[in-house]
Design a protein around this motif. Structure first.
Motif, mmCIF file in Angstrom:
data_model
loop_
_atom_site.group_PDB
_atom_site.id
_atom_site.type_symbol
_atom_site.label_atom_id
_atom_site.label_comp_id
_atom_site.label_asym_id
_atom_site.label_seq_id
_atom_site.Cartn_x
_atom_site.Cartn_y
_atom_site.Cartn_z
ATOM 1 N N ILE A 113 0.869 -1.177 0.000
ATOM 2 C CA ILE A 113 0.000 0.000 0.000
ATOM 3 C C ILE A 113 0.905 1.226 0.000
ATOM 4 O O ILE A 113 1.873 1.284 0.770
ATOM 5 C CB ILE A 113 -0.929 0.031 1.232
ATOM 6 C CG1 ILE A 113 -1.880 -1.160 1.225
ATOM 7 C CG2 ILE A 113 -1.728 1.337 1.284
ATOM 8 C CD1 ILE A 113 -2.751 -1.262 2.481
ATOM 9 N N SER A 114 0.615 2.180 -0.819
ATOM 10 C CA SER A 114 1.435 3.383 -0.881
ATOM 11 C C SER A 114 1.152 4.281 0.315
ATOM 12 O O SER A 114 -0.007 4.617 0.596
ATOM 13 C CB SER A 114 1.177 4.166 -2.169
ATOM 14 O OG SER A 114 1.832 5.424 -2.130
ATOM 15 N N ALA A 115 2.209 4.702 1.015
ATOM 16 C CA ALA A 115 2.056 5.621 2.142
ATOM 17 C C ALA A 115 1.820 7.047 1.681
ATOM 18 O O ALA A 115 1.586 7.931 2.513
ATOM 19 C CB ALA A 115 3.289 5.556 3.037
ATOM 20 N N SER A 116 1.863 7.275 0.380
ATOM 21 C CA SER A 116 1.625 8.621 -0.158
ATOM 22 C C SER A 116 0.141 8.906 -0.376
ATOM 23 O O SER A 116 -0.237 10.036 -0.705
ATOM 24 C CB SER A 116 2.380 8.797 -1.483
ATOM 25 O OG SER A 116 3.778 8.681 -1.294
ATOM 26 N N LEU A 117 -0.704 7.896 -0.204
ATOM 27 C CA LEU A 117 -2.142 8.084 -0.349
ATOM 28 C C LEU A 117 -2.693 8.891 0.816
ATOM 29 O O LEU A 117 -2.046 9.078 1.844
ATOM 30 C CB LEU A 117 -2.839 6.729 -0.413
ATOM 31 C CG LEU A 117 -2.476 5.815 -1.585
ATOM 32 C CD1 LEU A 117 -3.121 4.449 -1.400
ATOM 33 C CD2 LEU A 117 -2.898 6.438 -2.914
ATOM 34 N N CYS A 123 -6.716 3.730 4.724
ATOM 35 C CA CYS A 123 -7.599 2.900 5.553
ATOM 36 C C CYS A 123 -8.539 2.055 4.698
ATOM 37 O O CYS A 123 -8.801 0.884 5.019
ATOM 38 C CB CYS A 123 -8.386 3.777 6.525
ATOM 39 S SG CYS A 123 -7.372 4.545 7.813
ATOM 40 N N ALA A 124 -9.028 2.624 3.603
ATOM 41 C CA ALA A 124 -9.916 1.873 2.711
ATOM 42 C C ALA A 124 -9.189 0.679 2.099
ATOM 43 O O ALA A 124 -9.747 -0.426 2.017
ATOM 44 C CB ALA A 124 -10.456 2.786 1.619
ATOM 45 N N GLN A 125 -7.939 0.879 1.691
ATOM 46 C CA GLN A 125 -7.186 -0.232 1.112
ATOM 47 C C GLN A 125 -6.892 -1.297 2.159
ATOM 48 O O GLN A 125 -6.950 -2.496 1.867
ATOM 49 C CB GLN A 125 -5.893 0.282 0.484
ATOM 50 C CG GLN A 125 -6.116 1.033 -0.820
ATOM 51 C CD GLN A 125 -4.872 1.069 -1.697
ATOM 52 O OE1 GLN A 125 -3.924 0.317 -1.502
ATOM 53 N NE2 GLN A 125 -4.878 1.952 -2.672
ATOM 54 N N ILE A 126 -6.554 -0.880 3.381
ATOM 55 C CA ILE A 126 -6.323 -1.852 4.458
ATOM 56 C C ILE A 126 -7.570 -2.707 4.661
ATOM 57 O O ILE A 126 -7.496 -3.938 4.741
ATOM 58 C CB ILE A 126 -5.944 -1.129 5.766
ATOM 59 C CG1 ILE A 126 -4.562 -0.477 5.639
ATOM 60 C CG2 ILE A 126 -5.966 -2.108 6.952
ATOM 61 C CD1 ILE A 126 -4.206 0.438 6.798
ATOM 62 N N HIS A 127 -8.721 -2.075 4.722
ATOM 63 C CA HIS A 127 -9.965 -2.818 4.943
ATOM 64 C C HIS A 127 -10.331 -3.676 3.739
ATOM 65 O O HIS A 127 -10.824 -4.806 3.900
ATOM 66 C CB HIS A 127 -11.094 -1.839 5.285
ATOM 67 C CG HIS A 127 -10.910 -1.180 6.613
ATOM 68 N ND1 HIS A 127 -11.223 0.144 6.856
ATOM 69 C CD2 HIS A 127 -10.428 -1.656 7.799
ATOM 70 C CE1 HIS A 127 -10.955 0.436 8.115
ATOM 71 N NE2 HIS A 127 -10.470 -0.637 8.701
ATOM 72 N N ASP A 128 -10.078 -3.176 2.538
ATOM 73 C CA ASP A 128 -10.349 -3.977 1.336
ATOM 74 C C ASP A 128 -9.509 -5.249 1.309
ATOM 75 O O ASP A 128 -9.929 -6.273 0.751
ATOM 76 C CB ASP A 128 -10.075 -3.156 0.077
ATOM 77 C CG ASP A 128 -11.135 -2.098 -0.182
ATOM 78 O OD1 ASP A 128 -12.212 -2.157 0.449
ATOM 79 O OD2 ASP A 128 -10.880 -1.197 -1.010
ATOM 80 N N LEU A 129 -8.321 -5.191 1.914
ATOM 81 C CA LEU A 129 -7.427 -6.349 1.961
ATOM 82 C C LEU A 129 -7.665 -7.208 3.206
ATOM 83 O O LEU A 129 -6.912 -8.136 3.477
ATOM 84 C CB LEU A 129 -5.970 -5.877 1.919
ATOM 85 C CG LEU A 129 -5.528 -5.251 0.581
ATOM 86 C CD1 LEU A 129 -4.178 -4.559 0.726
ATOM 87 C CD2 LEU A 129 -5.468 -6.319 -0.512
ATOM 88 N N GLY A 130 -8.725 -6.890 3.951
ATOM 89 C CA GLY A 130 -9.105 -7.704 5.104
ATOM 90 C C GLY A 130 -8.355 -7.394 6.375
ATOM 91 O O GLY A 130 -8.387 -8.189 7.328
ATOM 92 N N GLY A 131 -7.686 -6.223 6.436
ATOM 93 C CA GLY A 131 -6.868 -5.903 7.592
ATOM 94 C C GLY A 131 -7.509 -4.948 8.570
ATOM 95 O O GLY A 131 -8.661 -4.520 8.408
#
Length: 262
Positions: A113-117, A123-131
């Motif tokens: 996941i890019s920290a530049s987002l 947070c959306a990407q973390i949740h999309d990946l089940g985290g």
């Protein structure tokens, strides 16, 4: 019950231990689960580029090996210690100004996941990946180090995006987080051997990441202060356990519940 420490840093970023050494340290002391969360810095600013140059962050080049070692060590941790090793990393955005710096833990995630987002996108990407998305050390830590205050300054706006907020770093508890009513988690911020003694989380769930996510989100947990000699200050913690909602927490817990030395 599942003794859990979710903030370990290896020599893939700014920690002193290798991932196998961390597994052996925690596994030999009876932990039910840990997470390895090396720094993954944004790569657009001078600070981010310097972190990569100095070897203090995961990079696109090192991330595949990091992921493979986590996978192999997770198998060994379970086989040798019956300990669950949760993959993750800490999305790190540092600024010269503390109120513009933020760190976000991605727990249970093994994809880049890019920290530049933006915070919302991360947070959306973390949740999309089940985290799980955790706001790391969001208030002043009391240590001589970079302070990451951006998320706390916007906590009303960002609260809905996070599963938990760190309530401790090492031996220090954060009264601001304790009193906020936000879901919380205690972590050690382990970089070096002396960081082992710290506040940690005791989750009332099985050693399964889905069960752990539910326990953290519902605050079915308590805090423990752990040293090499075992779990300390049990009488103090027993005194407040009934106020931790479910075992969770009622807003309003303050400094008076804990020894000043901690």
């Amino acid at each position: 019950m599942n003794k859990y420490d979710a903030m370990r840093f290896s020599n893939f970023s700014d920690g002193k231990f290798s991932i196998p050494e961390i597994v052996d340290l925690y596994g030999s002391r009876g932990f039910g689960s840990i997470a390895i969360t090396d720094h993954l810095c944004e790569d657009r600013t001078i600070i981010g580029k310097a972190s990569a140059y100095l070897g203090k962050t995961l990079t696109h080049a090192s991330f595949p090996l990091y992921r493979e070692i986590l996978k192999s060590e997770a198998n060994r941790a379970w086989r040798q210690y019956r300990m669950l090793l949760v993959p993750g990393f800490e999305l790190t955005r540092n600024s010269i100004l503390n109120h513009r710096s933020s760190h976000i833990l991605a727990l249970g995630v093994n994809e880049w996941i890019s920290a530049s987002l933006s915070v919302e996108e991360i947070c959306a990407q973390i949740h999309d990946l089940g985290g799980l998305a955790v706001a790391a050390h969001p208030v002043p830590t009391g240590n001589f180090e970079k302070q990451t205050l951006y998320l706390w300054g916007k906590r009303d706006e960002y609260a809905k995006h996070f599963d938990a907020w760190e309530v401790s770093i090492g031996k220090r508890l954060f009264p601001e987080v304790m009193e906020s009513g936000l879901p919380m988690i205690a972590n050690s911020d382990f970089h070096r051997r002396e960081h082992f003694e710290s506040w940690k989380s005791l989750l009332y769930c099985e050693q399964d990441f889905q069960a752990m996510k539910y326990a953290i989100r519902t605050q079915n947990m308590r805090l423990k202060y752990v040293s090499d000699e075992g779990d300390l200050h049990e009488s103090i913690l027993d005194r407040i356990t009934h106020q931790l909602d479910l075992r969770g927490r009622t807003p309003g817990l303050g400094r008076g519940y804990f020894p000043a030395s901690l």
